[in-house]
Scaffold this motif. Structure first.
Motif, PDB file in Angstrom:
ATOM      1  N   PRO A 134      14.189  -4.113 -11.027  1.00 47.85           N
ATOM      2  CA  PRO A 134      14.649  -3.274 -10.366  1.00 47.85           C
ATOM      3  C   PRO A 134      14.054  -2.758  -8.956  1.00 47.85           C
ATOM      4  N   GLU A 135      12.598  -3.258  -8.983  1.00 44.01           N
ATOM      5  CA  GLU A 135      12.110  -2.275  -7.632  1.00 44.01           C
ATOM      6  C   GLU A 135      12.244  -3.890  -6.620  1.00 44.01           C
ATOM      7  N   TRP A 136      12.671  -4.486  -7.220  1.00 47.52           N
ATOM      8  CA  TRP A 136      12.861  -6.094  -6.004  1.00 47.52           C
ATOM      9  C   TRP A 136      14.401  -5.680  -5.224  1.00 47.52           C
ATOM     10  N   ASP A 137      14.377  -4.823  -4.694  1.00 42.86           N
ATOM     11  CA  ASP A 137      15.608  -3.867  -3.867  1.00 42.86           C
ATOM     12  C   ASP A 137      15.549  -4.391  -2.843  1.00 42.86           C
ATOM     13  N   GLY A 138      14.896  -4.833  -2.314  1.00 43.25           N
ATOM     14  CA  GLY A 138      15.130  -4.980  -0.383  1.00 43.25           C
ATOM     15  C   GLY A 138      14.270  -3.797   0.317  1.00 43.25           C
ATOM     16  N   THR A 139      13.721  -3.153  -0.667  1.00 33.74           N
ATOM     17  CA  THR A 139      12.167  -2.078   0.349  1.00 33.74           C
ATOM     18  C   THR A 139      11.312  -2.205   0.085  1.00 33.74           C
ATOM     19  N   PRO A 140      11.149  -1.331   0.202  1.00 33.60           N
ATOM     20  CA  PRO A 140       9.378  -1.830   0.550  1.00 33.60           C
ATOM     21  C   PRO A 140       8.410  -1.729  -0.506  1.00 33.60           C
ATOM     22  N   ASP A 141       7.286  -2.293   0.000  1.00 28.10           N
ATOM     23  CA  ASP A 141       6.393  -2.266  -1.757  1.00 28.10           C
ATOM     24  C   ASP A 141       7.272  -2.676  -3.204  1.00 28.10           C
ATOM     25  N   PRO A 142       7.613  -3.361  -2.983  1.00 30.03           N
ATOM     26  CA  PRO A 142       8.193  -3.411  -4.683  1.00 30.03           C
ATOM     27  C   PRO A 142       7.065  -3.853  -5.578  1.00 30.03           C
ATOM     28  N   ILE A 143       6.250  -4.874  -5.600  1.00 32.42           N
ATOM     29  CA  ILE A 143       5.052  -5.364  -6.348  1.00 32.42           C
ATOM     30  C   ILE A 143       4.480  -3.595  -6.924  1.00 32.42           C
ATOM     31  N   ASP A 144       3.771  -2.999  -5.905  1.00 30.60           N
ATOM     32  CA  ASP A 144       3.291  -1.920  -5.835  1.00 30.60           C
ATOM     33  C   ASP A 144       4.249  -0.724  -6.458  1.00 30.60           C
ATOM     34  N   ARG A 145       4.785  -0.533  -6.260  1.00 32.59           N
ATOM     35  CA  ARG A 145       6.487   0.354  -7.271  1.00 32.59           C
ATOM     36  C   ARG A 145       6.215  -0.294  -8.355  1.00 32.59           C
ATOM     37  N   TRP A 146       6.514  -1.451  -8.758  1.00 31.44           N
ATOM     38  CA  TRP A 146       6.697  -1.803 -10.182  1.00 31.44           C
ATOM     39  C   TRP A 146       5.061  -1.764 -10.774  1.00 31.44           C
ATOM     40  N   SER A 147       3.984  -1.622 -11.114  1.00 31.60           N
ATOM     41  CA  SER A 147       3.090  -1.505 -10.541  1.00 31.60           C
ATOM     42  C   SER A 147       2.678   0.077 -11.503  1.00 31.60           C
TER      43      SER A 147
END
Length: 208
Positions: free
Chosen positions: A49-62
């Protein structure tokens, strides 16, 4: 814990036993460094769900995933992003016996080579068994990394970031589509199943 991490395409890349260092949470006895598990990391993380077009998806997922694992096992999650100040992941990695300073000054890991990356760390209050030390692959390597950079931006002297950016800005570069040629030149990296799409994404983030 290994199974919890594997469910999120993550694995333990190394660790060390701690003795009250101020850089670690109080009571830490074991620090484990966590990174992508291949094959399958990139399809997995880009479906989250973090891969939503907003910044830093991998960091937020982590933060979400490693933070949840930490809560489940009574540990503290630490991350290489979110500073300053930043946690000393480079120095921590060198203490594991499975990650070393490479000829081009980047970190090289026992199974991931120059493609190594850390998504976080787990600071644990128990003394746990650690992944065994490995033999530094560079010691028996022809060191193709030293001559792989077409811009001469990465070699024994370290990383000339402006020269790298200048090269990438000058035209249609393979580095942008498939990842850094120096990292790809490492024989251990070549045996690691990181997808070119992942490398292209990170190159795009670096060269904005």
């Amino acid at each position: 814990m290994v199974e919890r991490l594997a469910a999120h395409q993550l694995e333990i890349l190394g660790g060390f036993h701690a003795t009250g260092e101020s850089a670690l949470p109080p009571g830490t006895r074991t620090l484990l460094l966590i990174g992508p598990k291949e094959p399958g990391f990139w399809p997995h993380v880009t479906s989250q769900p973090e891969w939503d077009g907003t910044p830093d998806p991998i960091d937020r997922w982590s933060r979400r995933v490693i933070g949840r694992v930490a809560c489940d096992i009574g540990a503290k999650a630490l991350f290489p992003f979110g500073g300053p100040p930043y946690h000393p992941f480079y120095q921590w990695a060198l203490r594991t016996g499975r990650v070393w300073d490479s000829p081009v000054r980047l970190l090289v890991q026992a199974t991931q080579g120059l493609m190594v990356s850390f998504r976080g760390a787990l600071a644990i209050k128990d003394v746990l068994a650690l992944p065994p030390p490995a033999i530094r692959p560079c010691d028996s390597c022809a060191k193709p990394c030293l001559t792989a950079c077409p811009a001469g931006a990465l070699g024994e002297a370290g990383y000339d970031v402006p020269a790298c950016h200048a090269w990438l800005s000058a035209g249609d570069r393979d580095c942008m589509k498939s990842g850094c040629l120096v990292r790809r030149a490492c024989p251990v990296s070549q045996a690691y199943a990181r997808m070119p799409e992942q490398s292209a994404y990170h190159m795009g983030q670096f060269h904005k």
